[in-house]
Write a protein that holds these residues in place. Structure first.
Motif, PDB file in Angstrom:
ATOM      1  N   LEU A  15       0.831  -1.202   0.000  1.00 20.96           N
ATOM      2  CA  LEU A  15       0.000   0.000   0.000  1.00 20.96           C
ATOM      3  C   LEU A  15       0.864   1.250   0.000  1.00 20.96           C
ATOM      4  CD1 LEU A  15      -2.878   1.142   0.125  1.00 20.96           C
ATOM      5  CD2 LEU A  15      -2.721   1.063   2.629  1.00 20.96           C
ATOM      6  N   THR A  16       1.947   1.214   0.772  1.00 21.30           N
ATOM      7  CA  THR A  16       2.877   2.352   0.800  1.00 21.30           C
ATOM      8  C   THR A  16       3.437   2.629  -0.590  1.00 21.30           C
ATOM      9  OG1 THR A  16       3.504   1.912   3.095  1.00 21.30           O
ATOM     10  CG2 THR A  16       5.038   3.212   1.781  1.00 21.30           C
ATOM     11  N   ALA A  17       3.813   1.567  -1.307  1.00 17.94           N
ATOM     12  CA  ALA A  17       4.384   1.729  -2.645  1.00 17.94           C
ATOM     13  C   ALA A  17       3.358   2.256  -3.643  1.00 17.94           C
ATOM     14  CB  ALA A  17       4.949   0.399  -3.132  1.00 17.94           C
ATOM     15  N   ALA A  18       2.079   1.971  -3.405  1.00 17.42           N
ATOM     16  CA  ALA A  18       1.033   2.356  -4.349  1.00 17.42           C
ATOM     17  C   ALA A  18       0.567   3.793  -4.173  1.00 17.42           C
ATOM     18  CB  ALA A  18      -0.162   1.414  -4.217  1.00 17.42           C
ATOM     19  N   LEU A  19       0.856   4.404  -3.012  1.00 13.85           N
ATOM     20  CA  LEU A  19       0.322   5.729  -2.702  1.00 13.85           C
ATOM     21  C   LEU A  19       1.357   6.824  -2.905  1.00 13.85           C
ATOM     22  CD1 LEU A  19      -1.660   4.887   0.573  1.00 13.85           C
ATOM     23  CD2 LEU A  19      -2.548   5.071  -1.761  1.00 13.85           C
ATOM     24  N   HIS A  20       0.871   8.016  -3.193  1.00 10.67           N
ATOM     25  CA  HIS A  20       1.736   9.194  -3.369  1.00 10.67           C
ATOM     26  C   HIS A  20       1.096  10.374  -2.650  1.00 10.67           C
ATOM     27  CE1 HIS A  20       4.027   7.064  -6.475  1.00 10.67           C
ATOM     28  NE2 HIS A  20       2.851   6.626  -6.907  1.00 10.67           N
ATOM     29  N   GLY A  21       1.922  11.172  -2.003  1.00 18.91           N
ATOM     30  CA  GLY A  21       1.412  12.333  -1.284  1.00 18.91           C
ATOM     31  C   GLY A  21       2.373  12.763  -0.198  1.00 18.91           C
ATOM     32  N   PRO A  22       1.967  13.704   0.656  1.00 18.95           N
ATOM     33  CA  PRO A  22       2.844  14.178   1.741  1.00 18.95           C
ATOM     34  C   PRO A  22       3.282  13.020   2.630  1.00 18.95           C
ATOM     35  CG  PRO A  22       0.898  15.564   1.535  1.00 18.95           C
ATOM     36  CD  PRO A  22       0.659  14.373   0.664  1.00 18.95           C
ATOM     37  N   ALA A  23       4.565  12.976   2.956  1.00 19.94           N
ATOM     38  CA  ALA A  23       5.137  11.832   3.676  1.00 19.94           C
ATOM     39  C   ALA A  23       4.433  11.563   5.003  1.00 19.94           C
ATOM     40  CB  ALA A  23       6.630  12.072   3.907  1.00 19.94           C
TER      41      ALA A  23
END
Length: 218
Positions: A15-23
């Motif tokens: 899930l971490t690898a699939a998402l993008h946005g503020p850390a």
């Protein structure tokens, strides 16, 4: 690490690898999903399932990463839009300072100074739009849904402001090289460069987030 724990960790990593946005927002969201998945698996284990079967049942209940990611990404995209809007808004004093210095630092060369003034004005308008975005995605969002295209509008507003500041930096550098009051123009150029550096990375990430798949509706 037990097979159940490994499955939960692998799910969180995917899930971490699939998402993008503020850390920070991304880390907090993934942690919430991880904890929820672990709690659900523990509940199934308490009901009599083996740990591994309980973990698989919890994953089926949550949905695959591909199924869950779009709704999570929507939340992160709004968070990234707010991050970009905040970056643009916080640079407003720099933009106004650049604008003021470009207007008052002598008269020559007029063309470069006029260009810098107009570019700074464009960036200032973007800052006002960013401030409105923060309001629309803050307390107002509790009563009204966030417009679907707002993150993309914010992304391009940030991109416009960033580009204006980059062009203003070049124009002010050229003006400073030819003007007698070069120090003020050089300082204005430094302000423009700082504003560009603060906005550009966030606007680029916001554009990427806004173009990612949206959750299915209906």
């Amino acid at each position: 690490m037990s097979p159940a724990d490994r499955l939960v960790q692998e799910y969180a990593a995917d899930l971490t690898a699939a998402l993008h946005g503020p850390a920070k927002a991304k880390s907090r969201l993934v942690e919430e999903v991880r904890d929820g998945l672990a709690d659900t698996a523990a509940a199934y284990a308490d009901a009599g399932l083996s740990e591994e079967e309980a973990a698989h049942r919890a994953v089926r209940e949550f949905g695959t990463v591909g199924e869950l990611a779009p709704s999570c990404q929507r939340e992160l995209t709004v968070a990234q839009a707010r991050h970009t809007a905040r970056a643009v808004t916080l640079t407003a004093p720099f933009l106004l300072g650049c604008w003021h210095l470009a207007r008052t630092a002598g008269h020559d060369p007029a063309v470069a100074r006029l260009l810098a003034v107009h570019l700074a004005f464009v960036a200032t308008v973007a800052a006002l739009l960013a401030a409105a975005t923060l309001a629309a995605t803050g307390s107002l969002a509790r009563r009204l849904p966030t417009p679907e295209r707002l993150p993309l509008v914010v992304a391009w507003a940030g991109t416009t402001a960033s580009g204006a500041m980059a062009a203003a930096t070049l124009a002010l550098a050229a003006a400073a090289a030819l003007a007698t009051d070069w120090a003020l123009l050089a300082f204005a150029g430094a302000l423009a460069a700082a504003a560009h550096a603060a906005i550009a990375p966030s606007a680029r990430t916001c554009r990427r987030c806004a173009r990612l798949p949206k959750p299915a509706t209906g």
